[in-house]
Design an enzyme around this catalytic site. Structure first.
Site, PDB file in Angstrom:
ATOM      1  N   ASP A 112      47.147  39.875  43.200  1.00 42.22           N
ATOM      2  CA  ASP A 112      45.704  39.641  43.138  1.00 42.22           C
ATOM      3  C   ASP A 112      44.988  40.921  42.739  1.00 42.22           C
ATOM      4  O   ASP A 112      45.509  41.708  41.929  1.00 42.22           O
ATOM      5  CB  ASP A 112      45.215  39.124  44.500  1.00 42.22           C
TER       6      ASP A 112
ATOM      7  N   HIS B 125      38.336  40.333  46.721  1.00 46.33           N
ATOM      8  CA  HIS B 125      38.984  39.043  46.421  1.00 46.33           C
ATOM      9  C   HIS B 125      40.363  38.941  47.076  1.00 46.33           C
ATOM     10  O   HIS B 125      40.618  38.041  47.878  1.00 46.33           O
ATOM     11  CB  HIS B 125      39.088  38.857  44.905  1.00 46.33           C
TER      12      HIS B 125
ATOM     13  N   SER C   9      40.838  29.729  43.998  1.00 48.69           N
ATOM     14  CA  SER C   9      41.451  30.974  44.478  1.00 48.69           C
ATOM     15  C   SER C   9      41.663  30.951  45.982  1.00 48.69           C
ATOM     16  O   SER C   9      42.616  31.542  46.493  1.00 48.69           O
ATOM     17  CB  SER C   9      40.544  32.171  44.156  1.00 48.69           C
TER      18      SER C   9
END
Length: 468
Positions: A98, A130, A343
């Site tokens: 990621d 994230h 996600s």
């Protein structure tokens, strides 16, 4: 990577790493055989080209929130306390490929796995806010008095940074103004190497909340290397690969859903935008997003590769900027963006995979995927391109018996079935009513007769002769 782009799949977090893939309808087909000879090396974990982090693009801030005893709404439907009676993910290593994962007290034993974005990095910087959210959804440890925890709170996390919106190729900023955002950075060749690196490190589950969305069949050498990497990880290293299904903000040419006039068409015949690595569905479990009511999220990209779905809207998870939780990212322009996207649906399924691997250590990666798909809350068609075989059910995945084989990823056709005619209703039994009515009539008649019989008596004894 040439002209190809790569994106994280949060609904409002777009990591555009280059220009788009091009345009035009796709000549849809199932993935061709993978060339294992294209398998890349797993190391060294360094950027394929030199990169830079512009000074005018500091790391994104976050909005704190979500702490306290209340279980987040997105986790209530998963019934995690019931699932934890069977397994908690102990002994499982989950790789998060990621934007990096920041160290956090609720991620004990975080393993630096490498950095394909910044030279000399080890994957524990998360400028994009994230990867840390993704990792928290998978394996955040429980704390007393806190409702939020990862799906597999005893699993360990390995972080490999592969992409960032705040980095770019070195020198790319020469033609930019002081307020221009970086190009972003993330190479498909690096993703292929990261997948192999995670598999070679012993990851039992690999989470990829990143997508590329070509509008023609991905046949380049770099795509071939990625296909070889997922095949190697799934077959040779027995890793469960979980990937996001993609969002409509990053996959601009989204695929159509079911055609009501042709509901049983093969969805592979109507692909406008490929989503990789989800495209290789023989080796990857692709995850769509659902909202709080269990309906497919409007941003979730449908496709013939979608396996299951999970909650993906208004997510709460670990804060990469402090020791608590976060509910939103704050951009450098001050925009507050809640965490929503496929996600964040994918890591919840990765957590379920870690639970299943912990409870059933002898199952192969393919069998783990089959168990998760077979125990999901299936739609009426049995499968559809938005949520696959249904919304994931951790408790069922850990406790139910599953069929040896699932039906193919096709909507079930309409079935004609003659329902049995209902038997005539029995004649009503009015005996009680009739007896009541007759009795009431007799009583009324007797009262009337008694009343009439009283008239002569009253006349005889009630009138007197008044004559002298």
């Amino acid at each position: 990577m040439g002209s190809k782009g790569f994106h994280t799949t949060a609904a409002a977090l777009t990591l555009a790493l280059s220009v788009s893939f091009g345009a035009g309808p796709a000549a849809a087909d199932h993935p061709p055989p993978i060339d294992a000879g294209l398998l890349p090396p797993g190391g060294p974990a360094t950027p394929p080209t030199e990169t830079e982090h512009p000074a005018n693009s500091p790391c994104f801030s976050t909005q704190a929130g979500g702490d306290g005893p209340t279980i987040p709404p997105t986790q209530r439907t998963l019934e995690l306390p019931d699932a934890w009676q069977f397994a908690r993910g102990a002994g499982q290593l989950v790789a998060v490929i990621d934007t990096g994962v920041s160290p956090h007290p609720r991620l004990p034993g975080l393993i630096p796995g490498g950095d394909y974005v910044a030279a000399g990095g080890d994957g524990i910087e998360d400028c994009d806010a994230h990867g840390t959210i993704v990792a928290g959804l998978i394996g955040a440890a429980q704390l007393p008095g806190q409702g939020f925890a990862g799906v597999a709170p005893e699993a360990r996390i390995m972080t490999i940074r592969q992409t960032s919106a705040l980095y770019q190729t070195k020198g790319a900023g020469k033609e930019k103004g002081p307020d221009d955002m970086p190009d972003g950075y993330g190479k498909i060749s690096a993703l292929a190497s990261a997948v192999r690196r995670a598999a070679d490190a012993g990851a039992r589950v690999i989470n990829i909340s990143l997508v590329a969305c070509p509008t023609s069949e991905p046949t380049s050498a770099e795509m071939g290397a990625l296909g070889a990497a997922v095949q190697y990880a799934a077959l040779d290293k027995d890793a469960v690969i979980v990937a996001a299904a993609g969002n409509t903000d990053t996959c601009k040419a989204s695929n159509p859903g079911l055609d009501p006039l042709h509901p049983t068409d093969d969805p592979w015949d109507h692909v406008n935008s490929y989503v990789v690595p989800a495209w290789w569905d023989a080796y990857v479990l692709s995850v769509g997003s659902v909202d709080a009511f269990g309906q497919p999220s409007k941003f979730s990209v449908p496709g013939p590769w979608v396996g299951v779905a999970a909650p993906g809207e208004n997510i709460i998870s670990l804060d990469p900027r402090n020791t608590g939780l976060t509910t939103a990212k704050v951009t450098n322009q001050g925009q507050v963006t809640p965490y929503s996207g496929t996600s964040f649906a994918a890591p919840q399924v990765s957590g379920v995979a870690a639970l299943v691997r912990s409870r059933f250590p002898d199952l192969s990666a393919a069998e783990v995927i089959q168990r998760i798909e077979a125990t999901a809350h299936a739609p009426g068609e049995g499968w559809n391109p938005y949520i696959g075989y249904g919304t994931v059910d951790p408790v069922a995945a850990l406790s139910d018996q599953v069929p040896r084989q699932l039906p193919p990823k096709l909507p079930a056709g309409a079935r004609e079935q003659q329902l049995p005619l209902p038997k005539p209703a029995p004649a009503p039994d009015n005996t009680a009513r009739d007896v009541a009515l007759i009795g009431t009539g007799i009583v009324a008649l007797l009262l009337v007769l008694g009343f009439l019989a009283s008239f002569p008596l009253r006349r005889r004894f009630g009138v007197h002769d008044t004559a002298a």
